[in-house]
Design a protein around this motif. Structure first.
Motif, mmCIF file in Angstrom:
data_model
loop_
_atom_site.group_PDB
_atom_site.id
_atom_site.type_symbol
_atom_site.label_atom_id
_atom_site.label_comp_id
_atom_site.label_asym_id
_atom_site.label_seq_id
_atom_site.Cartn_x
_atom_site.Cartn_y
_atom_site.Cartn_z
ATOM 1 N N GLY A 90 0.890 -1.319 -0.018
ATOM 2 C CA GLY A 90 -0.041 -0.058 0.086
ATOM 3 C C GLY A 90 0.650 1.283 -0.023
ATOM 4 O O GLY A 90 1.910 1.305 -0.356
ATOM 5 N N PHE A 91 0.274 2.351 0.449
ATOM 6 C CA PHE A 91 0.831 3.636 0.574
ATOM 7 C C PHE A 91 0.361 4.529 1.754
ATOM 8 O O PHE A 91 -0.753 4.286 2.198
ATOM 9 C CB PHE A 91 0.607 4.497 -0.764
ATOM 10 N N ARG A 92 0.983 5.361 2.087
ATOM 11 C CA ARG A 92 0.352 6.253 3.146
ATOM 12 C C ARG A 92 0.719 7.878 2.533
ATOM 13 O O ARG A 92 1.866 8.183 1.995
ATOM 14 C CB ARG A 92 1.433 6.430 4.325
ATOM 15 N N HIS A 363 4.627 -6.372 -10.863
ATOM 16 C CA HIS A 363 5.131 -6.409 -9.538
ATOM 17 C C HIS A 363 4.915 -5.024 -9.072
ATOM 18 O O HIS A 363 4.895 -4.001 -9.886
ATOM 19 C CB HIS A 363 6.504 -6.820 -9.459
ATOM 20 N N LYS A 364 4.762 -4.840 -7.706
ATOM 21 C CA LYS A 364 4.484 -3.528 -7.216
ATOM 22 C C LYS A 364 5.561 -2.345 -7.555
ATOM 23 O O LYS A 364 5.439 -1.175 -7.833
ATOM 24 C CB LYS A 364 4.376 -3.483 -5.884
ATOM 25 N N GLU A 365 6.775 -2.856 -7.622
ATOM 26 C CA GLU A 365 8.109 -2.146 -7.994
ATOM 27 C C GLU A 365 7.603 -1.576 -9.553
ATOM 28 O O GLU A 365 8.197 -0.452 -9.579
ATOM 29 C CB GLU A 365 9.312 -2.848 -7.962
ATOM 30 N N GLU A 366 7.328 -2.143 -10.389
ATOM 31 C CA GLU A 366 6.935 -1.882 -11.416
ATOM 32 C C GLU A 366 5.914 -0.699 -11.698
ATOM 33 O O GLU A 366 5.901 0.347 -12.559
ATOM 34 C CB GLU A 366 6.631 -2.844 -12.424
ATOM 35 N N TYR A 367 4.741 -0.916 -10.727
ATOM 36 C CA TYR A 367 3.776 0.274 -10.608
ATOM 37 C C TYR A 367 4.561 1.511 -10.030
ATOM 38 O O TYR A 367 4.394 2.825 -10.499
ATOM 39 C CB TYR A 367 2.852 -0.015 -9.735
ATOM 40 N N TRP A 368 5.317 1.442 -9.209
ATOM 41 C CA TRP A 368 6.197 2.492 -8.443
ATOM 42 C C TRP A 368 7.095 3.232 -9.590
ATOM 43 O O TRP A 368 7.113 4.388 -9.669
ATOM 44 C CB TRP A 368 6.991 2.095 -7.481
ATOM 45 N N GLU A 369 7.652 2.621 -10.392
ATOM 46 C CA GLU A 369 8.585 2.961 -11.342
ATOM 47 C C GLU A 369 7.675 3.643 -12.362
ATOM 48 O O GLU A 369 8.060 5.044 -13.072
ATOM 49 C CB GLU A 369 9.456 1.827 -11.990
ATOM 50 N N LYS A 370 6.681 3.103 -12.795
ATOM 51 C CA LYS A 370 5.720 3.924 -13.750
ATOM 52 C C LYS A 370 5.204 5.262 -13.372
ATOM 53 O O LYS A 370 5.322 6.356 -14.037
ATOM 54 C CB LYS A 370 4.460 3.068 -14.246
ATOM 55 N N ALA A 371 4.797 5.404 -11.707
ATOM 56 C CA ALA A 371 4.464 6.640 -11.121
ATOM 57 C C ALA A 371 5.784 7.611 -11.185
ATOM 58 O O ALA A 371 5.630 8.700 -11.601
ATOM 59 C CB ALA A 371 4.075 6.501 -9.934
ATOM 60 N N GLN A 372 6.844 6.933 -10.961
ATOM 61 C CA GLN A 372 7.838 7.791 -11.123
ATOM 62 C C GLN A 372 8.326 8.518 -12.357
ATOM 63 O O GLN A 372 8.738 9.620 -12.624
ATOM 64 C CB GLN A 372 9.274 7.053 -10.712
ATOM 65 N N SER A 373 8.219 7.560 -13.456
ATOM 66 C CA SER A 373 8.473 8.132 -14.771
ATOM 67 C C SER A 373 7.293 9.147 -15.402
ATOM 68 O O SER A 373 7.685 9.958 -16.137
ATOM 69 C CB SER A 373 8.516 6.947 -15.858
ATOM 70 N N THR A 374 5.979 9.130 -14.510
ATOM 71 C CA THR A 374 5.213 10.066 -15.225
ATOM 72 C C THR A 374 5.069 11.560 -14.258
ATOM 73 O O THR A 374 5.002 12.425 -14.957
ATOM 74 C CB THR A 374 3.654 9.421 -14.473
ATOM 75 N N PRO A 382 12.560 8.614 -4.006
ATOM 76 C CA PRO A 382 12.239 7.311 -4.361
ATOM 77 C C PRO A 382 10.801 7.026 -5.041
ATOM 78 O O PRO A 382 9.968 7.416 -5.007
ATOM 79 C CB PRO A 382 12.248 6.774 -2.885
ATOM 80 N N SER A 383 11.079 5.623 -5.882
ATOM 81 C CA SER A 383 9.892 5.248 -6.712
ATOM 82 C C SER A 383 8.514 5.394 -5.786
ATOM 83 O O SER A 383 7.308 5.522 -6.311
ATOM 84 C CB SER A 383 10.179 4.187 -7.580
ATOM 85 N N ASP A 384 8.715 4.551 -4.724
ATOM 86 C CA ASP A 384 7.613 4.375 -3.856
ATOM 87 C C ASP A 384 6.905 5.601 -3.390
ATOM 88 O O ASP A 384 5.770 5.695 -3.219
ATOM 89 C CB ASP A 384 7.861 3.192 -2.835
ATOM 90 N N MET A 385 7.759 6.718 -3.131
ATOM 91 C CA MET A 385 7.327 7.948 -2.903
ATOM 92 C C MET A 385 6.472 8.395 -3.928
ATOM 93 O O MET A 385 5.529 9.099 -3.663
ATOM 94 C CB MET A 385 8.331 8.833 -2.075
ATOM 95 N N ASP A 386 7.006 8.264 -5.138
ATOM 96 C CA ASP A 386 6.415 9.086 -6.475
ATOM 97 C C ASP A 386 5.078 8.132 -6.565
ATOM 98 O O ASP A 386 4.146 8.875 -6.820
ATOM 99 C CB ASP A 386 7.139 8.963 -7.584
ATOM 100 N N PHE A 387 4.916 7.050 -6.282
ATOM 101 C CA PHE A 387 3.662 6.484 -6.218
ATOM 102 C C PHE A 387 2.533 6.775 -5.263
ATOM 103 O O PHE A 387 1.595 7.079 -5.710
ATOM 104 C CB PHE A 387 4.006 4.740 -6.050
ATOM 105 N N ALA A 388 3.136 7.060 -4.026
ATOM 106 C CA ALA A 388 2.245 7.823 -3.225
ATOM 107 C C ALA A 388 2.055 9.216 -3.610
ATOM 108 O O ALA A 388 0.569 9.585 -3.268
ATOM 109 C CB ALA A 388 2.866 7.912 -1.717
ATOM 110 N N THR A 389 2.715 9.833 -3.863
ATOM 111 C CA THR A 389 2.509 11.311 -4.491
ATOM 112 C C THR A 389 1.554 11.206 -5.668
ATOM 113 O O THR A 389 0.618 12.157 -5.440
ATOM 114 C CB THR A 389 3.789 11.810 -4.983
ATOM 115 N N LEU A 390 1.379 10.430 -6.508
ATOM 116 C CA LEU A 390 0.461 10.254 -7.487
ATOM 117 C C LEU A 390 -0.986 9.983 -7.233
ATOM 118 O O LEU A 390 -2.073 10.704 -7.416
ATOM 119 C CB LEU A 390 0.866 9.199 -8.657
ATOM 120 N N LEU A 391 -0.959 8.980 -6.208
ATOM 121 C CA LEU A 391 -2.235 8.403 -5.580
ATOM 122 C C LEU A 391 -2.697 9.480 -4.755
ATOM 123 O O LEU A 391 -3.824 9.377 -4.146
ATOM 124 C CB LEU A 391 -2.103 7.223 -5.010
#
Length: 407
Positions: A90-92, A363-374, A382-391
């Motif tokens: 998940g994400f916070r 994998h979840k890391e691929e979703y994180w990396e896609k958020a980062q590239s976006t 970090p890519s997981d932070m970018d994922f949380a930022t997008l969401l």
């Protein structure tokens, strides 16, 4: 004897979050505003899970303390059972946003709060008003015709007509602007349950999303002890199943892992509701004398809970553009072009990510990396932070609608 038609700086059609917020913000900027709403509030609406991107507008309207006082469930993030079999993750919001939490809301109460705030700020609100069509002078919209609750025909003139009519899409239908996303023609079916199991601590208010081979479930815990549980699937999959929405929902629920564990001791307390065909955009968001905001402009799938955030962030940006346009008619085109350009950039990034996220083989890391590239192609975080930022709706890092100039 000719009777002068009422005149307003701005008429807003629709009293949902986009319409109420835009009208309220324009009233705060000193404009004479009329809001026309076809229903009597409070009224039911789906879209209960907010993200932190909605909060700056609520803060500007002075509503965050009222949100807490109303007891809405605090949502600190989300839990997912998504992608390849990795268990839940998940994400916070606290990882990336200016706010630690958003809310899970009963939309009837939330929308009524926004509409009442618009009234407090001086907006003239007419409920149970059936809007017929815009009034044109050549190519320019100069007013609107509607029928009031007593059945009387009314025409009002205005400098700007704002369509916040949601999926009714008053102007989009009138000017034939609506374009559907064929690959996101989905159907959603949902109901409400009581007695669900919840997570502990700050995860108790999480939205839970779980993928299925042909769709996905949501689970949204609400403050009164009920939980909204829904299933989304492509319309073609629904049709080929040969099942009713209720039967399909129950069949798929039985095969879930996380959602079934949360609902195993619960009882259903409402009928099933269904909606379909909701992903679309209008090919123009403004024209002479008019502009679109919220779902009247576009809607991109409920997967990331961006609907209310787009409505409220769009309201702030449109209020600024319209304020400038009314003060300086010569600035209208440029101001609204800026509004539309930024609206579309965010929509396109969300659409691209939603399509990627619907591939549930990663994998979840691929979703994180896609958020980062976006949103962070330079990989500054970090890519997981970018994922949380997008969401989160891009609070604290990027602005959806950067200012064009001081207003």
């Amino acid at each position: 004897m000719n009777v002068a038609k009422p005149y307003y700086d701005v008429v807003t059609v629709g009293g949902g979050p986009a319409g109420s917020a835009t009208a309220a913000l324009l009233a705060m900027r000193g404009h004479r505003v009329l809001l026309l709403e076809r229903e009597k509030f409070p009224r039911y609406h789906i879209g209960e899970s907010l993200i932190t991107g909605a909060l700056p507008t609520l803060e500007e309207l002075g509503l965050l303390s009222r949100m807490d006082a109303m007891g809405f469930t605090r949502k600190y993030g989300g839990t997912l059972l998504w992608g390849k079999n990795q268990g839940t993750w998940g994400f916070r919001f606290a990882e990336s946003a200016l706010y630690d939490y958003a809310y899970q809301v009963h939309r009837a109460d939330f929308d009524a709060l926004l509409l009442e705030r618009a009234r407090e700020l001086g907006v003239s609100v007419v409920e149970e008003a059936t809007v017929k069509e815009p009034v044109l002078d050549g190519e320019r919209v100069v007013g609107v015709d509607y029928v009031d609750s007593d059945g009387r025909d009314v025409t009002v003139n205005c400098r700007m007509l704002l369509d916040a009519s949601g999926q009714h899409r008053l102007i989009g239908r009138h000017f034939d602007l609506v374009e559907w996303y064929d690959d996101l023609r989905n159907i959603a079916m949902w109901s409400y349950f009581q007695g669900c199991n919840l997570y502990s601590g700050t995860r108790a208010g999480d939205i839970v999303s779980e993928n299925r081979p042909s769709g996905w479930f949501w689970f949204i815990p609400l403050a009164d002890g009920t939980s909204s549980v829904g299933y989304v699937t492509p319309i073609d999959e629904y049709k080929s199943s040969g099942l009713s929405p209720k039967s399909l929902f129950l069949r798929e629920l039985e095969s879930t892992q996380e959602i079934r564990s949360l609902t195993e001791s619960a009882r259903r307390v409402s009928d099933f509701r269904v909606t379909r065909d909701w992903s679309y955009t209008c090919d123009r968001f403004h024209g002479p004398g008019w502009a679109l905001v919220g779902d009247a402009a576009a809607f991109v799938d409920p997967l990331l809970s961006t609907g209310v955030t787009l409505a409220l962030r769009g309201a702030r940006a449109l209020a600024d553009a319209v304020h400038e346009s009314v003060a300086d008619p010569g600035a209208e085109q440029e101001a609204l072009d800026h509004y539309e350009s930024n609206y579309r950039k965010f929509l396109e990034s969300i659409l691209e990510f939603v399509r990627f996220f619907y591939d549930r083989t990663k994998h979840k890391e691929e979703y994180w990396e896609k958020a980062q590239s976006t949103i962070d192609p330079q990989r500054l975080r970090p890519s997981d932070m970018d994922f949380a930022t997008l969401l989160s709706g891009l609070t604290g890092i990027n602005e959806i609608f950067p200012d064009r100039r001081p207003i």
